[in-house]
Scaffold this motif. Structure first.
Motif, PDB file in Angstrom:
ATOM      1  N   THR A 219      88.748 -84.524 -38.538  1.00  0.00           N
ATOM      2  CA  THR A 219      89.084 -84.515 -39.969  1.00  0.00           C
ATOM      3  C   THR A 219      87.855 -84.832 -40.815  1.00  0.00           C
ATOM      4  OG1 THR A 219      91.368 -85.193 -39.500  1.00  0.00           O
ATOM      5  CG2 THR A 219      90.537 -85.566 -41.735  1.00  0.00           C
ATOM      6  N   ALA A 220      87.083 -85.848 -40.410  1.00  0.00           N
ATOM      7  CA  ALA A 220      85.869 -86.211 -41.151  1.00  0.00           C
ATOM      8  C   ALA A 220      84.869 -85.059 -41.160  1.00  0.00           C
ATOM      9  CB  ALA A 220      85.236 -87.460 -40.533  1.00  0.00           C
ATOM     10  N   GLY A 221      84.677 -84.438 -40.012  1.00  0.00           N
ATOM     11  CA  GLY A 221      83.758 -83.308 -39.929  1.00  0.00           C
ATOM     12  C   GLY A 221      84.193 -82.157 -40.817  1.00  0.00           C
ATOM     13  N   THR A 222      85.510 -81.926 -40.900  1.00  0.00           N
ATOM     14  CA  THR A 222      86.043 -80.839 -41.711  1.00  0.00           C
ATOM     15  C   THR A 222      85.835 -81.097 -43.197  1.00  0.00           C
ATOM     16  OG1 THR A 222      87.708 -80.389 -40.017  1.00  0.00           O
ATOM     17  CG2 THR A 222      88.113 -79.466 -42.199  1.00  0.00           C
ATOM     18  N   ILE A 223      86.021 -82.333 -43.617  1.00  0.00           N
ATOM     19  CA  ILE A 223      85.776 -82.689 -45.022  1.00  0.00           C
ATOM     20  C   ILE A 223      84.316 -82.417 -45.387  1.00  0.00           C
ATOM     21  CG2 ILE A 223      85.646 -84.617 -46.650  1.00  0.00           C
ATOM     22  CD1 ILE A 223      88.072 -85.831 -45.142  1.00  0.00           C
ATOM     23  N   GLY A 265      87.066 -76.399 -56.642  1.00  0.00           N
ATOM     24  CA  GLY A 265      88.141 -76.358 -55.655  1.00  0.00           C
ATOM     25  C   GLY A 265      88.042 -75.180 -54.714  1.00  0.00           C
ATOM     26  N   ALA A 266      87.396 -74.079 -55.157  1.00  0.00           N
ATOM     27  CA  ALA A 266      87.258 -72.893 -54.305  1.00  0.00           C
ATOM     28  C   ALA A 266      86.398 -73.172 -53.076  1.00  0.00           C
ATOM     29  CB  ALA A 266      86.655 -71.744 -55.107  1.00  0.00           C
ATOM     30  N   LEU A 267      85.549 -74.197 -53.151  1.00  0.00           N
ATOM     31  CA  LEU A 267      84.714 -74.550 -52.004  1.00  0.00           C
ATOM     32  C   LEU A 267      85.536 -75.178 -50.889  1.00  0.00           C
ATOM     33  CD1 LEU A 267      81.682 -76.024 -53.955  1.00  0.00           C
ATOM     34  CD2 LEU A 267      81.726 -73.880 -52.662  1.00  0.00           C
ATOM     35  N   TYR A 268      86.774 -75.530 -51.207  1.00  0.00           N
ATOM     36  CA  TYR A 268      87.675 -76.076 -50.192  1.00  0.00           C
ATOM     37  C   TYR A 268      88.851 -75.146 -49.921  1.00  0.00           C
ATOM     38  CZ  TYR A 268      85.127 -80.342 -49.454  1.00  0.00           C
ATOM     39  OH  TYR A 268      84.150 -81.237 -49.074  1.00  0.00           O
ATOM     40  N   LYS A 269      88.654 -73.846 -50.196  1.00  0.00           N
ATOM     41  CA  LYS A 269      89.665 -72.869 -49.830  1.00  0.00           C
ATOM     42  C   LYS A 269      89.867 -72.892 -48.323  1.00  0.00           C
ATOM     43  CE  LYS A 269      89.565 -69.384 -53.478  1.00  0.00           C
ATOM     44  NZ  LYS A 269      89.342 -67.941 -53.788  1.00  0.00           N
ATOM     45  N   GLY A 270      91.121 -72.844 -47.910  1.00  0.00           N
ATOM     46  CA  GLY A 270      91.413 -72.855 -46.484  1.00  0.00           C
ATOM     47  C   GLY A 270      91.314 -74.223 -45.854  1.00  0.00           C
TER      48      GLY A 270
END
Length: 300
Positions: A219-223, A265-270
């Motif tokens: 989870t940390a890596g994904t953030i 927010g688009a930088l966190y799409k998906g």
């Protein structure tokens, strides 16, 4: 002996354990990767006018309009990739750990050293995965996927139409993606393991601890790495045409472009399908890898 300080095994055992862990994770979590890619590639309402409002909406529309089998479209490339990719991840992490412990004159790992080692392992891993990732992205995209009969056909057409080096489009963004994910993953795993009860004191403690530590690490890596992953997907899904300037080329300028045109927010799409995959997926990876390594230690 803590999980962080277990006896190292020769490279071949680390590589084989990582390969088994990677294939196990991809078989369980792949549909979420398809959903993540579709959402990341969407700009506005897309060419077809069909927009995905979120993870569940995307999942429902893929199943309804294209069939459930589409959720496994392009899985051959990841299956072929996961063995060398995850094997390289864990083996490189262990080998770079040895290098850094020797360089800094220390006998055991620390959290800063785990972060540095993970980042270096991520950079090493990137060079293995880029061509496979590019083929996977092209096959997963709704608009371009129908142009290819198989992963091999996709690779051949990319080389023919765009040149051999096109298989490494997105290398720089992939480097950032893997450096950030691995630094977060291995750094957090080290810290979480140190906070959890001793695995030997609890029945099934090793598996439980690894599942918790790996899931939090994933989870940390994904953030940390989702913005670079969004950019990587867009770069790799862009067909290179000679003489035509590409909108997405380098990671950080592209991050600014996406944020300016579509919002931060688009930088966190998906992100939701990605974290649902790589959070638990990180736990699965660590559990299977640790179990394989423990098995090999038992027969030494």
């Amino acid at each position: 002996m803590s999980a962080n300080d277990k006896k190292s095994l020769p490279f071949r055992y680390q590589f084989f354990s990582g390969a088994i862990a990677g294939v196990s994770e991809i078989l369980v979590m792949y549909p979420l990767d398809v959903v993540k890619t579709r959402v990341q590639l969407q700009v506005g309402k897309g060419e077809s006018g069909e927009a995905y409002s979120g993870m569940l909406d995307c999942l429902k529309k893929i199943i309804r309009n294209e069939g459930a089998s589409r959720l496994y479209r392009g899985i051959t490339a990841p299956i072929l990739m996961e063995a060398p990719k995850r094997a390289t991840k864990f083996a490189a992490n262990d080998e770079w750990g040895k290098v850094y412990r020797s360089a800094f004159g220390v006998s055991s790992m620390s959290q800063p050293l785990s972060i540095l080692t993970g980042a270096t392992a991520g950079a090493t891993e990137s060079f293995v995965v880029v061509p496979f990732e590019l083929v996977k992205i092209r096959l997963q995209d709704k608009n371009s996927g129908s142009q290819y009969k198989s992963p091999f056909d996709c690779a051949v057409k990319i080389i023919k139409n765009e040149g051999p080096l096109a298989l490494y489009n997105g290398l720089e963004a992939t480097l950032w993606r893997h450096i950030l994910w691995n630094a977060g993953y291995f750094g957090v795993i080290f810290k979480i393991r140190s906070l959890l009860p001793n695995a030997a004191d609890v029945p099934g403690g090793q598996t439980t601890n690894d599942l918790i530590a790996g899931s939090i690490g994933g989870t940390a890596g994904t953030i940390l790495n989702t913005p670079s992953d969004v950019i990587k997907s867009r770069i790799q899904n862009t067909v290179r045409i000679e003489g035509v300037a590409q909108k997405y080329n380098w990671t950080w300028p592209s991050v600014i472009t996406v944020a300016r045109e579509e919002g931060v927010g688009a930088l966190y799409k998906g992100f939701v399908p990605k974290v649902l995959r790589l959070g638990p997926g990180g736990g699965i990876l660590l559990v299977v890898f640790t179990a394989c390594m423990d098995f090999f230690r038992s027969i030494q």
